[in-house]
Design a protein around this motif. Structure first.
Motif, PDB file in Angstrom:
ATOM      1  N   LEU A  36     -23.921  56.774 183.897  1.00 13.23           N
ATOM      2  CA  LEU A  36     -22.851  56.197 184.706  1.00 13.23           C
ATOM      3  C   LEU A  36     -23.335  55.914 186.119  1.00 13.23           C
ATOM      4  CD1 LEU A  36     -19.811  58.294 183.575  1.00 13.23           C
ATOM      5  CD2 LEU A  36     -20.338  55.933 183.066  1.00 13.23           C
ATOM      6  N   GLU A  37     -24.231  56.778 186.598  1.00 12.17           N
ATOM      7  CA  GLU A  37     -24.673  56.554 187.969  1.00 12.17           C
ATOM      8  C   GLU A  37     -25.564  55.331 188.076  1.00 12.17           C
ATOM      9  OE1 GLU A  37     -26.231  60.212 189.348  1.00 12.17           O
ATOM     10  OE2 GLU A  37     -24.253  60.856 190.021  1.00 12.17           O
ATOM     11  N   SER A  38     -26.291  55.044 187.002  1.00 10.43           N
ATOM     12  CA  SER A  38     -27.127  53.835 187.039  1.00 10.43           C
ATOM     13  C   SER A  38     -26.373  52.668 186.425  1.00 10.43           C
ATOM     14  CB  SER A  38     -28.435  54.082 186.302  1.00 10.43           C
ATOM     15  OG  SER A  38     -28.159  54.607 185.025  1.00 10.43           O
ATOM     16  N   PHE A  39     -25.061  52.710 186.605  1.00  6.45           N
ATOM     17  CA  PHE A  39     -24.189  51.692 186.024  1.00  6.45           C
ATOM     18  C   PHE A  39     -24.592  50.295 186.487  1.00  6.45           C
ATOM     19  CE2 PHE A  39     -20.015  49.552 185.696  1.00  6.45           C
ATOM     20  CZ  PHE A  39     -19.787  49.808 184.365  1.00  6.45           C
ATOM     21  N   ARG A  40     -24.880  50.179 187.772  1.00  9.02           N
ATOM     22  CA  ARG A  40     -25.223  48.861 188.319  1.00  9.02           C
ATOM     23  C   ARG A  40     -26.528  48.370 187.721  1.00  9.02           C
ATOM     24  NH1 ARG A  40     -23.201  50.277 193.857  1.00  9.02           N
ATOM     25  NH2 ARG A  40     -21.018  49.721 193.657  1.00  9.02           N
ATOM     26  N   PHE A  41     -27.496  49.308 187.628  1.00 14.09           N
ATOM     27  CA  PHE A  41     -28.794  48.954 187.073  1.00 14.09           C
ATOM     28  C   PHE A  41     -28.628  48.457 185.646  1.00 14.09           C
ATOM     29  CE2 PHE A  41     -32.243  50.692 184.417  1.00 14.09           C
ATOM     30  CZ  PHE A  41     -33.249  49.852 184.820  1.00 14.09           C
ATOM     31  N   LEU A  42     -27.817  49.193 184.889  1.00 10.92           N
ATOM     32  CA  LEU A  42     -27.619  48.809 183.494  1.00 10.92           C
ATOM     33  C   LEU A  42     -26.941  47.452 183.400  1.00 10.92           C
ATOM     34  CD1 LEU A  42     -26.659  52.088 181.712  1.00 10.92           C
ATOM     35  CD2 LEU A  42     -28.763  50.793 181.615  1.00 10.92           C
ATOM     36  N   THR A  43     -25.945  47.242 184.265  1.00  9.27           N
ATOM     37  CA  THR A  43     -25.275  45.946 184.252  1.00  9.27           C
ATOM     38  C   THR A  43     -26.274  44.838 184.554  1.00  9.27           C
ATOM     39  OG1 THR A  43     -23.545  47.194 185.310  1.00  9.27           O
ATOM     40  CG2 THR A  43     -23.132  44.869 184.964  1.00  9.27           C
ATOM     41  N   ALA A  44     -27.137  45.102 185.538  1.00 10.40           N
ATOM     42  CA  ALA A  44     -28.127  44.096 185.908  1.00 10.40           C
ATOM     43  C   ALA A  44     -29.057  43.831 184.734  1.00 10.40           C
ATOM     44  CB  ALA A  44     -28.936  44.576 187.120  1.00 10.40           C
ATOM     45  N   ALA A  45     -29.466  44.898 184.056  1.00  9.15           N
ATOM     46  CA  ALA A  45     -30.366  44.723 182.919  1.00  9.15           C
ATOM     47  C   ALA A  45     -29.680  43.911 181.829  1.00  9.15           C
ATOM     48  CB  ALA A  45     -30.787  46.094 182.372  1.00  9.15           C
ATOM     49  N   ALA A  46     -28.427  44.241 181.578  1.00  9.77           N
ATOM     50  CA  ALA A  46     -27.688  43.511 180.543  1.00  9.77           C
ATOM     51  C   ALA A  46     -27.555  42.045 180.933  1.00  9.77           C
ATOM     52  CB  ALA A  46     -26.308  44.134 180.358  1.00  9.77           C
ATOM     53  N   ALA A  47     -27.250  41.819 182.222  1.00 13.78           N
ATOM     54  CA  ALA A  47     -27.095  40.442 182.679  1.00 13.78           C
ATOM     55  C   ALA A  47     -28.413  39.691 182.535  1.00 13.78           C
ATOM     56  CB  ALA A  47     -26.622  40.430 184.136  1.00 13.78           C
ATOM     57  N   ALA A  48     -29.515  40.366 182.901  1.00 17.40           N
ATOM     58  CA  ALA A  48     -30.828  39.717 182.795  1.00 17.40           C
ATOM     59  C   ALA A  48     -31.116  39.339 181.345  1.00 17.40           C
ATOM     60  CB  ALA A  48     -31.909  40.649 183.338  1.00 17.40           C
ATOM     61  N   ALA A  49     -30.839  40.307 180.479  1.00 16.47           N
ATOM     62  CA  ALA A  49     -31.085  40.048 179.067  1.00 16.47           C
ATOM     63  C   ALA A  49     -30.236  38.881 178.582  1.00 16.47           C
ATOM     64  CB  ALA A  49     -30.786  41.306 178.257  1.00 16.47           C
ATOM     65  N   GLY A  50     -28.968  38.893 179.002  1.00 19.56           N
ATOM     66  CA  GLY A  50     -28.073  37.837 178.569  1.00 19.56           C
ATOM     67  C   GLY A  50     -28.528  36.480 179.054  1.00 19.56           C
ATOM     68  N   ILE A  51     -28.903  36.406 180.329  1.00 19.47           N
ATOM     69  CA  ILE A  51     -29.332  35.125 180.900  1.00 19.47           C
ATOM     70  C   ILE A  51     -30.590  34.635 180.178  1.00 19.47           C
ATOM     71  CG2 ILE A  51     -30.315  34.077 182.974  1.00 19.47           C
ATOM     72  CD1 ILE A  51     -28.406  35.848 184.563  1.00 19.47           C
ATOM     73  N   GLN A  52     -31.487  35.596 179.977  1.00 20.07           N
ATOM     74  CA  GLN A  52     -32.737  35.245 179.299  1.00 20.07           C
ATOM     75  C   GLN A  52     -32.445  34.650 177.921  1.00 20.07           C
ATOM     76  OE1 GLN A  52     -36.219  34.359 179.180  1.00 20.07           O
ATOM     77  NE2 GLN A  52     -35.866  35.772 180.858  1.00 20.07           N
ATOM     78  N   ALA A  53     -31.569  35.356 177.216  1.00 20.55           N
ATOM     79  CA  ALA A  53     -31.253  34.898 175.869  1.00 20.55           C
ATOM     80  C   ALA A  53     -30.562  33.544 175.906  1.00 20.55           C
ATOM     81  CB  ALA A  53     -30.362  35.920 175.166  1.00 20.55           C
ATOM     82  N   PHE A  54     -29.712  33.367 176.915  1.00 18.23           N
ATOM     83  CA  PHE A  54     -28.917  32.146 176.968  1.00 18.23           C
ATOM     84  C   PHE A  54     -29.764  30.953 177.368  1.00 18.23           C
ATOM     85  CE2 PHE A  54     -25.936  29.249 179.037  1.00 18.23           C
ATOM     86  CZ  PHE A  54     -25.054  29.081 177.988  1.00 18.23           C
ATOM     87  N   THR A  55     -30.607  31.134 178.384  1.00 20.02           N
ATOM     88  CA  THR A  55     -31.343  29.972 178.908  1.00 20.02           C
ATOM     89  C   THR A  55     -32.496  29.597 178.010  1.00 20.02           C
ATOM     90  OG1 THR A  55     -32.594  31.486 180.273  1.00 20.02           O
ATOM     91  CG2 THR A  55     -30.737  30.361 181.309  1.00 20.02           C
ATOM     92  N   SER A  56     -33.306  30.556 177.623  1.00 21.35           N
ATOM     93  CA  SER A  56     -34.516  30.171 176.892  1.00 21.35           C
ATOM     94  C   SER A  56     -34.384  30.389 175.400  1.00 21.35           C
ATOM     95  CB  SER A  56     -35.700  30.976 177.432  1.00 21.35           C
ATOM     96  OG  SER A  56     -35.475  32.344 177.195  1.00 21.35           O
ATOM     97  N   ARG A  57     -33.215  30.833 174.977  1.00 18.19           N
ATOM     98  CA  ARG A  57     -33.014  31.103 173.558  1.00 18.19           C
ATOM     99  C   ARG A  57     -34.047  32.076 173.043  1.00 18.19           C
ATOM    100  NH1 ARG A  57     -28.339  29.174 172.795  1.00 18.19           N
ATOM    101  NH2 ARG A  57     -27.978  27.315 173.999  1.00 18.19           N
ATOM    102  N   ASN A  58     -34.525  32.940 173.952  1.00 17.18           N
ATOM    103  CA  ASN A  58     -35.589  33.867 173.576  1.00 17.18           C
ATOM    104  C   ASN A  58     -34.952  35.221 173.290  1.00 17.18           C
ATOM    105  OD1 ASN A  58     -37.871  35.288 173.230  1.00 17.18           O
ATOM    106  ND2 ASN A  58     -38.901  34.499 175.056  1.00 17.18           N
ATOM    107  N   PHE A  59     -34.380  35.332 172.123  1.00 20.57           N
ATOM    108  CA  PHE A  59     -33.608  36.536 171.831  1.00 20.57           C
ATOM    109  C   PHE A  59     -34.502  37.762 171.747  1.00 20.57           C
ATOM    110  CE2 PHE A  59     -30.896  33.163 170.259  1.00 20.57           C
ATOM    111  CZ  PHE A  59     -29.748  33.488 170.936  1.00 20.57           C
ATOM    112  N   LEU A  60     -35.737  37.561 171.305  1.00 22.75           N
ATOM    113  CA  LEU A  60     -36.654  38.689 171.158  1.00 22.75           C
ATOM    114  C   LEU A  60     -36.879  39.346 172.515  1.00 22.75           C
ATOM    115  CD1 LEU A  60     -37.905  39.775 168.662  1.00 22.75           C
ATOM    116  CD2 LEU A  60     -40.041  38.651 169.290  1.00 22.75           C
ATOM    117  N   PHE A  61     -37.079  38.494 173.551  1.00 23.12           N
ATOM    118  CA  PHE A  61     -37.342  39.028 174.886  1.00 23.12           C
ATOM    119  C   PHE A  61     -36.138  39.803 175.396  1.00 23.12           C
ATOM    120  CE2 PHE A  61     -37.967  38.657 179.504  1.00 23.12           C
ATOM    121  CZ  PHE A  61     -39.229  39.193 179.565  1.00 23.12           C
ATOM    122  N   ALA A  62     -34.961  39.259 175.103  1.00 27.81           N
ATOM    123  CA  ALA A  62     -33.732  39.950 175.531  1.00 27.81           C
ATOM    124  C   ALA A  62     -33.681  41.328 174.893  1.00 27.81           C
ATOM    125  CB  ALA A  62     -32.517  39.129 175.137  1.00 27.81           C
TER     126      ALA A  62
END
Lengths: 472, 168
Positions: A40-66
């Motif tokens: 819970l304390e690294s909530f922001r970090f986790l959100t950022a990681a999730a967002a990064a993964a999501g953006i990565q998956a969305f833009t480059s269609r690189n689901f493996l990297f996500a």
């Protein structure tokens, strides 16, 4: 912490040995925080990681990297939290609470429970999702002495709070009015005033914000219209807009967000009284429980925004030494009633300071001071009542501040250059706590001001002598 | 001076025995203000010299003399407004030339008493007494006392503060 088998705690291998005689013995079983805490304390970090993964998956269609990102975040986070958990915990030892923390920089904080001011139960929304809660512990005596225990299971947190209060000698809160078995019918039992309804609170927030909103929109609109008709709207849209309007708009947005935040924070507001404490529960999304010791109340302020006047609503805020002694950012006061009718306001005021009335007759400054504050002059004043020094000021939000005589620390009289020519002076009664937590009577007649200061001092001594002797 | 312009502390109901500060205080504060203005003059001299050549130095000097004179005059008058009085239950301090300030600190609320002395003050054997209460930003100063007077004041305040202990 009894329901789950705790892994053995690590011996403290690094860092300073607690040689100090106040440290509890090594063998004492530390109580641990909830295992989800680091997550819970690294909530922001986790959100950022999730967002990064999501953006990565969305833009480059690189689901493996996500998936890699998510996996890496999970593994690193999991290991880090497992390690961190080993070093965190707390011990109640005698009349002290010891809190341990930190992996690389070890910390050990001792909280003397004798000087406990309040234990607040706070539940941010991310903790509520998992049924967890956090305890904010405040101790008298300057900055940096407040402590935080995060996160604990909600019921465990309540137990611990009662335990700490009992050790501190404050009669433990009657085991929480918020019992889950309570039928919704007697929801308001034990409360000073009925729970503030969401409808009224929403209307009140809206009415309070309305003048500011209208002014902002009018100013922005006219500015846009005027500059647009002079320079042409396309130029305005590009240059002026970016250079001038955007920052102003940002400020406007920020104030709107602040309004919504305050609404969310004060939603479902409940205030009760238990022995010498005011118990406050509030929050629509993030719930928090606050305890205000009545004998620490240094002042009460009654706010009346201009649009509330026709409804005779007022807001009550309570200043406490405990709240004001937090860091400089927290010289805020505790809201004791976000909005209320005259009789509700009277009840809350009397609960915060015994025998404090809620309606005051204040005397205006002399007429020769009127040009200094042409609009606010009528709403400015000061009075020496039976129990408290009362001042009134403010145009958009008219505020009565009542400081009980026994809580006045020192009195100051200042007289500026122009005030001297006019024979005026300003009286200031300082209460314990932050700057801005004092009652100021502006522009009194000089002779009256000095007499008022002398009278305040006499009454303060008389009132303080009546109280039973207290420490610090 | 019109009757309305009397300083606010002269209107106090009842008598106050104002204690004066040490006469050295004026010398110390005038010296300090002269030093401060000198620093300003040195800072201003550099661009003036670049702009006007060596004449700039003269200008800086002239400016210094005028400003320092004015400042010293103002400071000397300000010093005269300082005073303190010990009443039965509280300490009253007055000061200020343009803005008049009157602070009343009850003995029972005193949390801390500091004695301090800066380098120039020390050269003239002066001490400042600072009194703090639990209200932030309400430090009351009594500057320019002879060390024996200052420590006597501190002791009296400390004894009275312990006798009439009042809470927050």
């Amino acid at each position: 912490m009894s329901d789950e088998p705790a892994p053995p705690l690590a011996e403290a291998p690094l860092g300073p040995e607690p040689y100090a005689p106040t440290a509890p013995p090594q063998g004492l079983q530390r109580q641990r925080l909830h295992p989800l805490t680091p997550l819970l304390e690294s909530f922001r970090f986790l959100t950022a990681a999730a967002a990064a993964a999501g953006i990565q998956a969305f833009t480059s269609r690189n689901f493996l990297f996500a998936i890699y990102i998510a996996l890496a975040a999970a593994v690193v986070g999991g290991i880090a939290s497992l390690i961190a958990l080993q070093y965190r915990g707390f011990v109640i030892w005698g009349r002290e609470l010891h809190i341990y923390g930190g992996v690389f920089t070890r910390s050990h904080r001792t909280v003397p429970l004798d000087r406990l001011q309040s234990v607040d139960l706070v539940r941010p929304i991310r903790a509520r999702l998992f049924g967890l809660a956090q305890l904010n512990i405040e101790v008298a005596g300057g900055d940096g002495t407040d402590a935080r225990l995060a996160y604990l299971k909600a019921d465990r947190a309540l137990e611990l709070r009662a335990e700490l209060l009992a050790i501190a000698g404050r009669p433990a809160a009657a085991p929480e009015p918020e019992a889950p078995e309570g039928e919704p019918v007697d929801r308001d039992a034990g409360l000073l005033v009925p729970q503030v309804t969401v409808k009224r609170l929403a209307l009140a927030s809206l009415l309070e914000a309305l003048p500011v909103q209208i002014t902002a929109i009018l100013v922005l609109g006219t500015a846009f219209g005027v500059t647009g008709s002079i320079f042409g709207f396309s130029t305005v849209a590009t240059t002026l807009w970016v250079g001038f309007f955007a920052p102003a708009l940002l400020g406007y947005l920020q104030s709107t967000v602040a309004m919504v935040n305050r609404f969310l924070r004060n939603g479902r507001f409940r205030i009760g009284r238990d022995g010498g404490n005011l118990l406050i529960q509030r929050g629509l999304t993030d719930t928090s429980h606050e305890t205000v010791p009545v004998d620490r109340v240094t002042g009460v302020s009654f706010d009346e925004p201009v649009m509330w006047r026709s409804r005779r609503w007022r807001r009550v805020e309570v200043w406490t030494a405990a709240v004001a002694q937090q860091s400089a950012t927290a010289t805020r006061s505790t809201t004791a009633l976000p909005v209320g009718d005259p009789d509700q306001v009277a009840i809350v005021a009397a609960a915060a300071v015994p025998d404090l009335p809620s309606v005051f007759e204040t005397e205006r400054p002399p007429v020769r001071a009127r040009w200094r504050m042409p609009l606010a002059w009528k709403k400015t004043g000061a009075a020496l009542t039976d129990r408290a020094f009362v001042v009134r000021h403010g145009l958009w939000v008219n505020t009565h501040v009542a400081v009980p005589y026994a809580r006045i620390q020192s009195v100051k009289v200042t007289q500026g250059r122009i005030q001297r020519m006019q024979g005026l002076a300003t009286v200031r009664a300082l209460a314990a706590g932050g700057v801005g937590h004092d009652a100021v009577a502006y522009h009194r007649d000089a002779r009256e001001a000095v007499a008022m200061a002398a009278e305040l001092r006499d009454r303060a001594d008389a009132a303080a002598a009546l109280e039973r002797p207290r420490l610090s | 001076m019109s009757p309305k312009a009397t300083p606010v502390w002269d209107l106090w109901p009842g008598d106050l025995q104002w204690q004066p500060m040490s006469p050295q205080l004026r010398t110390v504060w005038v010296l300090r203000s002269l030093l401060n203005v000198l620093l300003l003059a040195i800072l201003a001299a550099v661009p003036l010299c670049i702009w006007l050549g060596w004449d700039g130095l003269l200008w800086a000097l002239g400016g210094y003399v005028v400003l320092a004179g004015l400042r010293a005059w103002a400071v000397a008058r300000t010093v005269r407004t300082w005073g303190y009085a010990e009443r039965e239950e509280d300490l009253v301090v007055r000061h200020g030339l343009l803005t008049r300030r009157l602070s009343i600190v009850p003995y029972g609320r005193i949390q801390l008493i500091d004695l301090s002395a800066g380098p120039i003050e020390r050269m003239f054997g002066l001490t400042t007494v600072q009194v703090r209460t639990a209200a932030l930003g309400s430090t009351t100063e009594v500057p320019g006392l002879d060390p024996p007077v200052a420590s006597a004041l501190r002791d009296r305040l400390a004894v009275r503060a312990a006798e009439v202990r009042e809470g927050l």
